[in-house]
Each structure stands twice: as structure tokens, then as C-alpha cells.
Write a protein that holds these residues in place. Structure first.
Motif: not given
Length: 78
Positions: A9-11, A14-17, A32-33
Motif C-alpha cells: 500500500g501507499d499513502n 507519506f510518499p517515502d513510507d 516498513l520505514k
């Protein structure tokens, strides 16, 4: 339809997460960040002993899932 065990998934906020969603019990999302875990189960539904026994293995599997994703999608060579 049988659901997959993990989803990526992405958000956009928070593009780096990197988020991995675990769809089997116990359902959770891990970033995972920073290894932050958010459970999707209600607190009273979680068995503490079972949870502790499984979480270390499930987090390892979530990391492995993402590693395999990177290898197949970006043709990483090790």
C-alpha cells in the motif's frame, strides 16, 4: 475469492513510507520505514499470547514480501 496474505500500500501524504497490509489474522498494517504496526482488529479480539508468538514471524514475512516485490519489479541483481 481467496484474499492474498499481504498487499503493498501507499499513502500520498507519506510518499517515502512503505506500507504492507497483512490480511490474515491478526490483520495489521506495517510501515516498513519505521516498523510501526497498526492493528485492524479490535483490542478485545486480540489474544495477547497468540499475538506475541506470531508477530515477529509475520513482520519478517512482510519484509520478505516487499523484498521479493523489489526483485521482480525492478530486476535487482544480487
Amino acid at each position: 475469492m481467496e484474499l492474498p496474505k499481504f498487499l503493498l500500500g501507499d499513502n500520498t501524504d507519506f510518499p517515502d513510507d512503505i506500507f504492507i497490509i497483512h490480511l490474515d489474522y491478526p490483520r495489521f498494517i506495517i510501515n516498513l520505514k519505521d516498523d510501526e504496526v497498526e492493528f485492524m482488529e479490535e483490542d478485545e479480539d486480540l489474544d495477547e499470547a497468540e499475538l506475541k508468538a506470531e508477530m515477529e514471524q509475520l513482520i519478517t514475512e512482510a519484509n520478505a514480501f516487499y523484498f521479493v516485490f523489489l526483485i521482480f519489479n525492478y530486476k535487482l541483481d544480487f
